[in-house]
Write a protein that holds these residues in place. Structure first.
Motif, mmCIF file in Angstrom:
data_model
loop_
_atom_site.group_PDB
_atom_site.id
_atom_site.type_symbol
_atom_site.label_atom_id
_atom_site.label_comp_id
_atom_site.label_asym_id
_atom_site.label_seq_id
_atom_site.Cartn_x
_atom_site.Cartn_y
_atom_site.Cartn_z
ATOM 1 N N LEU A 137 -10.785 9.678 5.748
ATOM 2 C CA LEU A 137 -11.422 9.251 4.508
ATOM 3 C C LEU A 137 -12.866 9.746 4.455
ATOM 4 C CD1 LEU A 137 -11.273 7.590 1.879
ATOM 5 C CD2 LEU A 137 -12.011 5.595 3.203
ATOM 6 N N LEU B 267 -10.647 1.531 -0.455
ATOM 7 C CA LEU B 267 -9.835 1.929 0.692
ATOM 8 C C LEU B 267 -10.601 1.746 2.000
ATOM 9 C CD1 LEU B 267 -7.214 2.994 1.742
ATOM 10 C CD2 LEU B 267 -7.989 5.335 1.271
ATOM 11 N N LEU C 212 -3.722 6.536 1.347
ATOM 12 C CA LEU C 212 -3.264 5.185 1.013
ATOM 13 C C LEU C 212 -1.906 4.898 1.670
ATOM 14 C CD1 LEU C 212 -4.107 2.695 -0.642
ATOM 15 C CD2 LEU C 212 -2.789 3.642 -2.562
ATOM 16 N N TRP D 110 -6.174 11.411 -1.498
ATOM 17 C CA TRP D 110 -6.433 9.968 -1.513
ATOM 18 C C TRP D 110 -5.131 9.172 -1.463
ATOM 19 C CZ3 TRP D 110 -5.326 5.768 -4.592
ATOM 20 C CH2 TRP D 110 -6.068 4.612 -4.326
ATOM 21 N N MET E 185 -8.499 -2.260 -6.763
ATOM 22 C CA MET E 185 -8.017 -0.881 -6.808
ATOM 23 C C MET E 185 -7.007 -0.692 -7.932
ATOM 24 S SD MET E 185 -5.952 1.087 -3.792
ATOM 25 C CE MET E 185 -7.201 0.674 -2.562
ATOM 26 N N THR F 71 -2.386 4.505 5.381
ATOM 27 C CA THR F 71 -2.966 3.188 5.661
ATOM 28 C C THR F 71 -1.880 2.120 5.680
ATOM 29 O OG1 THR F 71 -5.073 3.819 4.633
ATOM 30 C CG2 THR F 71 -4.620 1.460 4.875
ATOM 31 N N LEU G 62 0.828 -1.212 0.000
ATOM 32 C CA LEU G 62 0.000 0.000 0.000
ATOM 33 C C LEU G 62 0.857 1.254 0.000
ATOM 34 C CD1 LEU G 62 -2.741 -1.096 2.573
ATOM 35 C CD2 LEU G 62 -3.002 -0.876 0.090
#
Length: 366
Positions: A305, A332, A283, A279, A257, A286, A179
């Motif tokens: 988010l 996500l 990511l 975004w 994704m 995360t 990720l």
């Protein structure tokens, strides 16, 4: 070199292999000494051979394989005796012995390796198939089987908990690193080759998850007939099942994704900065939270988010962008939900490797 050595010494999977190797060698040596020096058997080669075959990764498998080994040896000895009496010791006797032995080894309910009966029968035939020698071969095998069972049961009965947990830890770390790579690469612009590489990495991780499932099954089996008290909790490891399902879901979301990015972002080059920048940052965050197994950090990313969804809703974006944004947001969000459960389970209760226990006991004496 030193770092690699320390990594190896701290690797529970490596320690598991070392312990299994030492136990197998110990069982073979004890079986040989008992058969030769205590029982006074001549040519007691089947004793260490049987011990080698019986010491397996779990106590339950040692018992089941022990029974199969006894059956296979009895079949081999009987076959060698019949062929020797009927055909003597010549080329045709060996040919018949091999054909019949391999045929019996291929029978599923015999449970032996395909070549075990044939190879044992050839050895018995060529080293002597008189009545006294045949009885000696059976005693050899019984000694080896009993020693193998005893060593595996009494000397650190194996539980595959440590190796299973290590396998799952490596998977969630690899998911987090993937990720991070995706987010950092997308923030500076990526190519189709990089997206294809991400997809291949998810397939590799799928294989790792399959391996982890097999480790869980082996860990469950290792608890059967195991006298250790900690074996009880491994007989139904529901928590591990749930974690592996969450990892499987995460990998499917990552692959989805990547396909979405390939089709709607990289090829048409329609990546809008007002959505792309926040975004991709989420990511990356995360991924870092997954690597750190930090459920609080994942919760913060989840909140951010939701805030991004509200901000994007207020933007005057072209209508054709909404399916893209929605797909990436849902991917996500699902990853955050799944990996939050995995992070909350960390650190899983993993016993220390032998060297770590030794260091701890050494510190305790000072």
């Amino acid at each position: 070199m030193r770092e690699r050595l320390e990594t190896r010494l701290g690797d529970p999977i490596w320690w598991n292999d070392v312990v299994q190797l030492l136990k197998t060698a110990l069982a073979a040596i004890i079986a040989w000494v008992l058969a030769r020096d205590v029982f006074g058997l001549q040519q007691p080669f089947l004793a260490p051979w049987a011990a080698l075959l019986v010491v397996h990764a779990t106590v339950f498998r040692s018992f089941s394989r022990g029974a199969m080994q006894v059956a296979a040896t009895f079949a081999a000895v009987l076959l060698a005796a019949i062929v020797g009496q009927l055909l003597g010791m010549d080329t045709w006797a060996v040919v018949v012995l091999l054909v019949v032995g391999l045929t019996l080894g291929a029978v599923p309910w015999m449970g032996a390796d395909t070549t075990t009966i044939a190879s044992t029968a050839v050895v018995v035939l060529t080293t002597g198939y008189a009545d006294v020698m045949l009885f000696s071969r059976l005693i050899d095998t019984a000694i080896g089987v009993m020693v193998g069972l005893g060593v595996n049961l009494m000397v650190w009965p194996p539980l595959r908990r440590r190796t299973t947990i290590a396998a799952m830890d490596r998977i969630d770390d690899a998911i987090g690193e993937l990720l991070i790579d995706m987010g950092t690469t997308m923030s500076r612009g990526c190519h189709l080759d990089e997206i294809n590489e991400w997809i291949e990495r998810t397939r590799d991780l799928d294989a790792d998850v399959d391996h982890a499932w097999s480790m869980v099954r082996q860990s469950t089996e290792s608890a059967w007939l195991n006298p250790r008290r900690s074996a009880l909790e491994l007989r139904d490891p529901d928590e591990w099942h749930q974690l592996l399902r969450r990892m499987e879901q995460t990998l499917a979301e990552i692959r989805s994704m990547a396909r979405t990015l390939e089709t709607h972002v990289v090829r048409p080059n329609t990546w809008q900065p007002r959505f792309a920048v926040p975004w991709t940052n989420l990511l990356v965050e995360t991924g870092r939270a997954v690597v750190d197994a930090d459920p609080e950090a994942l919760r913060v990313v989840h909140d951010r988010l939701r805030r991004l969804v509200r901000e994007v809703s207020a933007l005057n974006e072209p209508i054709e962008q909404w399916p893209l944004y929605g797909a990436l947001i849902v991917n996500l969000r699902n990853i955050l939900d799944a990996m939050s459960e995995v992070a909350m389970a960390n650190p899983m209760r993993q016993p220390a490797v032998p060297l770590a226990r030794l260091r701890a006991s050494t510190r305790g004496t000072h």
